[in-house]
Write an enzyme that holds these catalytic residues in place. Structure first.
Site, short mmCIF file in Angstrom:
data_model
loop_
_atom_site.label_atom_id
_atom_site.label_comp_id
_atom_site.label_asym_id
_atom_site.label_seq_id
_atom_site.Cartn_x
_atom_site.Cartn_y
_atom_site.Cartn_z
N LYS A 99 4.52 6.16 7.70
CA LYS A 99 4.27 6.14 5.89
C LYS A 99 3.72 7.10 5.55
CE LYS A 99 3.44 2.25 4.19
NZ LYS A 99 3.56 0.91 4.12
N ASP B 254 6.35 1.30 -1.50
CA ASP B 254 5.39 0.25 -1.15
C ASP B 254 4.07 0.65 -2.42
OD1 ASP B 254 3.10 0.20 1.55
OD2 ASP B 254 1.86 0.86 -0.25
P1 NDP Z 1 2.91 -2.35 -6.11
O1 NDP Z 1 2.56 -1.93 -6.82
O2 NDP Z 1 4.47 -3.57 -6.50
O3 NDP Z 1 1.63 -3.96 -6.62
C1 NDP Z 1 0.84 -3.90 -6.69
C2 NDP Z 1 -0.68 -4.69 -7.11
O4 NDP Z 1 -1.33 -4.64 -6.09
C3 NDP Z 1 0.02 -4.88 -8.44
O5 NDP Z 1 -0.79 -5.99 -8.97
C4 NDP Z 1 -1.66 -4.14 -8.31
O6 NDP Z 1 -2.23 -3.77 -9.13
C5 NDP Z 1 -2.39 -4.22 -7.17
N1 NDP Z 1 -3.39 -3.01 -6.97
C6 NDP Z 1 -3.07 -2.53 -6.25
N2 NDP Z 1 -4.33 -1.72 -5.95
C7 NDP Z 1 -5.44 -2.71 -6.08
C8 NDP Z 1 -6.41 -2.01 -6.14
N3 NDP Z 1 -7.34 -0.86 -5.27
N4 NDP Z 1 -7.46 -3.21 -6.42
C9 NDP Z 1 -7.01 -4.17 -7.54
N5 NDP Z 1 -5.03 -4.49 -6.91
C10 NDP Z 1 -4.33 -3.72 -6.65
O7 NDP Z 1 2.70 -2.75 -4.56
P2 NDP Z 1 3.76 -4.31 -3.68
O8 NDP Z 1 3.42 -5.36 -3.79
O9 NDP Z 1 4.90 -3.50 -2.91
O10 NDP Z 1 2.14 -4.27 -1.82
C11 NDP Z 1 1.03 -4.93 -2.18
C12 NDP Z 1 0.62 -4.36 -0.66
O11 NDP Z 1 1.86 -5.25 0.15
C13 NDP Z 1 0.50 -3.76 -0.65
O12 NDP Z 1 -0.99 -3.88 0.94
C14 NDP Z 1 2.14 -3.20 0.38
O13 NDP Z 1 0.86 -1.67 1.46
C15 NDP Z 1 1.86 -4.24 1.35
N6 NDP Z 1 3.59 -4.33 1.71
C16 NDP Z 1 3.98 -3.55 0.44
C17 NDP Z 1 5.79 -4.17 0.96
C18 NDP Z 1 7.17 -3.58 0.22
O14 NDP Z 1 8.47 -3.89 0.49
N7 NDP Z 1 7.00 -3.55 -1.41
C19 NDP Z 1 6.00 -4.11 2.48
C20 NDP Z 1 4.71 -5.12 3.22
C21 NDP Z 1 3.80 -4.62 2.88
P3 NDP Z 1 -1.81 -2.90 -11.14
O15 NDP Z 1 -0.42 -3.57 -11.65
O16 NDP Z 1 -2.63 -3.10 -12.22
O17 NDP Z 1 -1.16 -1.95 -10.81
O1 2IT Z 2 4.63 -1.79 4.46
C1 2IT Z 2 5.63 -2.44 4.73
O2 2IT Z 2 6.28 -2.91 5.64
C2 2IT Z 2 6.31 -1.51 3.66
N1 2IT Z 2 5.83 -1.32 2.44
C3 2IT Z 2 8.19 -1.26 3.86
C4 2IT Z 2 8.39 -0.82 4.55
C5 2IT Z 2 9.71 -0.71 4.53
O3 2IT Z 2 10.65 1.08 5.05
O4 2IT Z 2 10.54 -1.24 3.93
#
Ligand code: NDP
Ligand code: 2IT
Length: 444
Positions: A126, A166
């Site tokens: 990561k 992420d």
């Molecule tokens: P994005 O940046 O696309 O979206 C994150 C969302 O969460 C936004 O709406 C953001 O608000 C909100 N957010 C972020 N930080 C905070 C905080 N501290 N307090 C309140 N709201 C918050 O990220 P992802 O959707 O990609 O990721 C979301 C979660 O999923 C994370 O935990 C990530 O690690 C996990 N994840 C992501 C994967 C991926 O493929 N993208 C895979 C597996 C897990 P705002 O719109 O205001 O920024």
């Molecule tokens: O938390 C996760 O699994 C991710 N943000 C996606 C990682 C990836 O390599 O697609």
């Protein structure tokens, strides 16, 4: 003292002031106790758990860039290459002001076992930075990404370490990062996933984490004798994971009543409108107040609070520790049936315990959100064979992977006397493959 407790104490002592990393390690070690008890002598002798909790490599670097006013800004970049026993390091990059080494280590540690659960050959890593993309111009984001990659490129590669997105890292950032990698190295290779479709990206990768979460949840409910169709859900977050979770939930006949961002949350009695949410978040990068303005029937609340909504399902899709013990109590009071984690470690340890002990079906992050990284591994396969598969082909494989994960974690939990404890099942099943590969490869 038991081996598990010794290792946990050592991790806390060796990694001070990293509470998220401690939390992830504690949750994991607690649930693999029955496996460790069975193999204690061998594991102790080969220091398996000490090796597993010590990253293979941690890279920390300076990222200087020039903002639109001509001012030089300095951020810190990280890449933690945690474990390569079963494949090249694989895991996302997070750009958020809260990022420090402890966050990257917790995410990298979780990633090892999540990647193992996908059944695909990917190790755990990561990275990220304390850079805040919010409010920055496209040029500033590009300047930052180019500077970040100018250091990172020497540590990554299609067969060594393959980052992805992420929080704060989506298609725009991956594009800038990829362009700079290619420019420096002269290599057109699958060094990043989540790429655009015109330069090596995979169909369905954008949707994969959210869709995968719903395929997982549907199957988990099914093995518990319940049909997801007709249920209601509360979702937190309004980013990549949340948007496509809401879309797939609706396709499955689930009414999603909430979403949230870092400043507030929406209750929409008609069900969240995905097209509006996409326009607000993906196109305008705006706040949810804009959603409210476009959907007069919806209600906007400042601050956090989605979990007060009475629903059958709770799907946290924003960030770590966003579902606390108080939230868990409210969910139980409101008759919530299942919590499945789209975000990484969104439920605090005491909240998880409370939910499990009150009969709520709990789908842990490293299983429930594995669809994103699994599809990243499918993108790597397509890049290697220089072909691209159709949306349906990728989506089919994703569905099968998520269904397999549900059955694997269910079986692992049963085998070790923890029937219905899917968090334990996920940790055990993820661990066994990595442990076997590490032992086979000797003391490295
Ligand atoms: P994005 O940046 O696309 O979206 C994150 C969302 O969460 C936004 O709406 C953001 O608000 C909100 N957010 C972020 N930080 C905070 C905080 N501290 N307090 C309140 N709201 C918050 O990220 P992802 O959707 O990609 O990721 C979301 C979660 O999923 C994370 O935990 C990530 O690690 C996990 N994840 C992501 C994967 C991926 O493929 N993208 C895979 C597996 C897990 P705002 O719109 O205001 O920024
Ligand atoms: O938390 C996760 O699994 C991710 N943000 C996606 C990682 C990836 O390599 O697609």
């Amino acid at each position: 003292m038991s081996y598990v407790d010794e290792v946990y104490e050592r991790v806390v002592a060796k990694n001070p002031a990293e509470p998220e990393f401690h939390q992830a390690v504690k949750e994991f070690l607690e649930s693999i106790r029955p496996v460790v008890d069975k193999h204690e002598e061998e594991y102790r002798k080969t220091a398996l758990l000490e090796r597993l909790t010590e990253p293979e490599r941690q890279i920390r670097f300076r990222v200087p860039w020039v903002d639109d006013k001509g001012q030089v800004q300095v951020n810190t970049g990280y890449r933690v290459q945690f474990n390569s026993a079963i494949g090249p390091y694989k895991g996302g990059l997070r750009f958020h002001p809260s990022v420090y080494l402890g966050i990257i280590k917790f995410l990298g540690f979780e990633q090892i076992f999540k990647n193992s659960l996908t059944g695909l050959p990917i190790g755990g890593g990561k990275g990220g930075s304390d850079f805040d993309p919010k409010g920055k111009s496209d040029r500033e984001v590009m300047a930052f990404c180019q500077s970040f990659m100018t250091e990172l490129y020497r540590h990554i590669g299609a067969d060594t370490d393959v980052p992805a997105g992420d929080i704060g890292v989506g298609g725009r950032e991956i594009g800038f990062l990829y362009g700079q990698y290619k420019r420096i190295t002269g290599l057109y290779e699958g060094v990043l996933t989540g790429k655009g479709l015109t330069y090596g990206g995979s169909l369905a990768r954008t949707e994969a984490t959210g869709y995968g979460l719903l395929y997982f949840t549907k199957e988990l409910l099914k093995i518990n004798g319940k049909d997801i169709k007709g249920m209601t859900a509360a979702v937190s977050g309004a980013g990549n994971v949340a948007i496509y979770a809401i879309q797939k939930a609706q396709q499955m006949g689930v009414k999603v009543l909430t979403c949230s961002d870092s400043t507030g949350w929406i209750y929409d009695p008609d069900g969240i409108d995905v097209a509006t949410l996409q326009e607000v978040k993906e196109v305008h990068r705006a706040r949810l107040t804009e959603y409210k303005a476009k959907r007069p029937n919806s209600v906007y609340h400042e601050g956090r609070g989605v979990w007060v909504t009475k629903t059958d399902l709770a799907l946290p899709c924003a960030t770590q520790n966003e579902l606390t013990l108080d939230d868990a109590k409210t969910l139980v009071e409101n008759g919530c049936i299942a919590v499945c984690e789209g975000a990484n470690m969104p439920t605090t340890l005491d909240a998880t315990e409370y939910l499990k002990s009150h009969g709520v079906i709990f789908g842990p992050a490293k299983a429930a959100n594995a669809g994103g990284v699994a599809t990243s591994a499918l993108e790597m396969s397509q890049n290697s064979e220089r072909l691209s598969w159709t949306f349906e082909e990728v989506d089919q494989k994703l569905q099968q992977i998520m269904i397999n994960i549900v059955h694997n974690i269910d079986n692992a939990a049963r085998e070790y006397g923890k029937e219905g404890d899917y968090a334990a099942g996920a940790n055990i099943a993820g661990f066994l493959k990595v442990a076997d590969a590490m032992q086979a490869q000797g003391i490295v």
